[in-house]
Design a protein around this motif. Structure first.
Motif, PDB file in Angstrom:
ATOM      1  N   ASN A 105       0.860  -1.176   0.000  1.00 18.47           N
ATOM      2  CA  ASN A 105       0.000   0.000   0.000  1.00 18.47           C
ATOM      3  C   ASN A 105       0.904   1.237   0.000  1.00 18.47           C
ATOM      4  O   ASN A 105       1.795   1.360   0.843  1.00 18.47           O
ATOM      5  N   SER A 140      -3.890  10.496  -2.742  1.00 17.32           N
ATOM      6  CA  SER A 140      -3.936   9.343  -3.623  1.00 17.32           C
ATOM      7  C   SER A 140      -3.383   8.123  -2.887  1.00 17.32           C
ATOM      8  O   SER A 140      -2.465   8.247  -2.065  1.00 17.32           O
ATOM      9  N   GLN A 141      -3.956   6.962  -3.186  1.00 18.44           N
ATOM     10  CA  GLN A 141      -3.525   5.725  -2.540  1.00 18.44           C
ATOM     11  C   GLN A 141      -3.621   4.579  -3.545  1.00 18.44           C
ATOM     12  O   GLN A 141      -4.569   4.514  -4.336  1.00 18.44           O
ATOM     13  N   TYR A 142      -2.638   3.677  -3.497  1.00 21.07           N
ATOM     14  CA  TYR A 142      -2.618   2.514  -4.386  1.00 21.07           C
ATOM     15  C   TYR A 142      -2.304   1.268  -3.567  1.00 21.07           C
ATOM     16  O   TYR A 142      -1.406   1.274  -2.716  1.00 21.07           O
ATOM     17  N   TYR A 189       0.916   5.677  -0.569  1.00 25.93           N
ATOM     18  CA  TYR A 189       0.020   6.832  -0.581  1.00 25.93           C
ATOM     19  C   TYR A 189       0.819   8.119  -0.714  1.00 25.93           C
ATOM     20  O   TYR A 189       2.021   8.166  -0.432  1.00 25.93           O
ATOM     21  N   GLU A 210      -0.038  12.561  -0.130  1.00 19.41           N
ATOM     22  CA  GLU A 210      -1.011  13.592   0.257  1.00 19.41           C
ATOM     23  C   GLU A 210      -0.329  14.947   0.148  1.00 19.41           C
ATOM     24  O   GLU A 210       0.807  15.123   0.590  1.00 19.41           O
TER      25      GLU A 210
END
Length: 199
Positions: A67, A82-84, A69, A71
């Motif tokens: 994970n 955004s986050q993946y 992210y 910001e």
């Protein structure tokens, strides 16, 4: 509640927090903050589960994922996040010498932009997600793909109460829907109004 493949040895329902294999998992994270205006980080999780263990009619799940992210606050009142996430989960005793009943890769990502205007806030979010089934697709197809848009307008009357108007549009494709009489490709739209009172 998520369902497991029906068999004489497994329950119809999953209890996701039951400990059944006695193996501790772990996670590690790294975060970076630049002057409070930009943040980024990465997180790795591995429960080290044994997918072949069965106890109280519950299978173990072997799940691991990455994970990441970011910001940012590029100007006053604006926030961009955004986050993946990408990972894999397995469950059940191996068949055909190597295949698990469930072996699914998954991905999800979102981007959110939110702007404050005095007591009002406008937010726009885009989501994308997918699962890729690696085994026994004919018997138990877990492939899926989808994306969604969300637009929200909120008004804060006091610090304790807030009115929110939200619109969500979701487009998803899941072949397994055909097995229960629904179209594989579907679109849904939702408009909702909520009033939140905090105390």
């Amino acid at each position: 509640m998520a369902r497991t493949p029906i068999s004489s040895t497994s329950s119809h329902f999953v209890h996701p927090i039951n400990e059944i294999d006695g193996k501790p998992g772990y996670y590690a994270s790294l975060d970076w903050d630049y002057a409070g205006q930009f943040k980024a980080g990465a997180f790795y999780y591995d429960n080290r589960g044994d997918p072949e263990v069965i106890k109280r009619k519950q299978y173990g799940w072997d799940t691991r994922f990455w994970n990441v992210y970011a910001e940012a606050e590029p100007w006053g009142g604006m926030t961009v996040i955004s986050q993946y996430m990408t990972g894999n989960t397995k469950m059940g005793r191996q068949r055909a010498g190597w295949q698990y009943p469930v072996d699914v890769d998954f991905e999800a990502v979102f981007v959110l932009a939110s702007q404050q205007f005095d007591r009002n806030r406008l937010s726009v979010r885009y989501d994308w997600f997918a699962t890729d089934d690696n085994t026994f697709v004919v018997e138990d197809n877990n492939n899926e793909w989808g994306h969604a848009w969300t637009v929200a307008l909120s008004r804060e009357f006091r610090k304790s109460d807030q009115l929110i108007l939200e619109y969500l549009k979701l487009d998803s494709w899941r072949p397994a829907r055909k097995q229960i009489g629904y179209a594989a490709d579907q679109e849904q739209s939702i408009i909702q109004i909520s009033y939140r009172l905090r105390f």
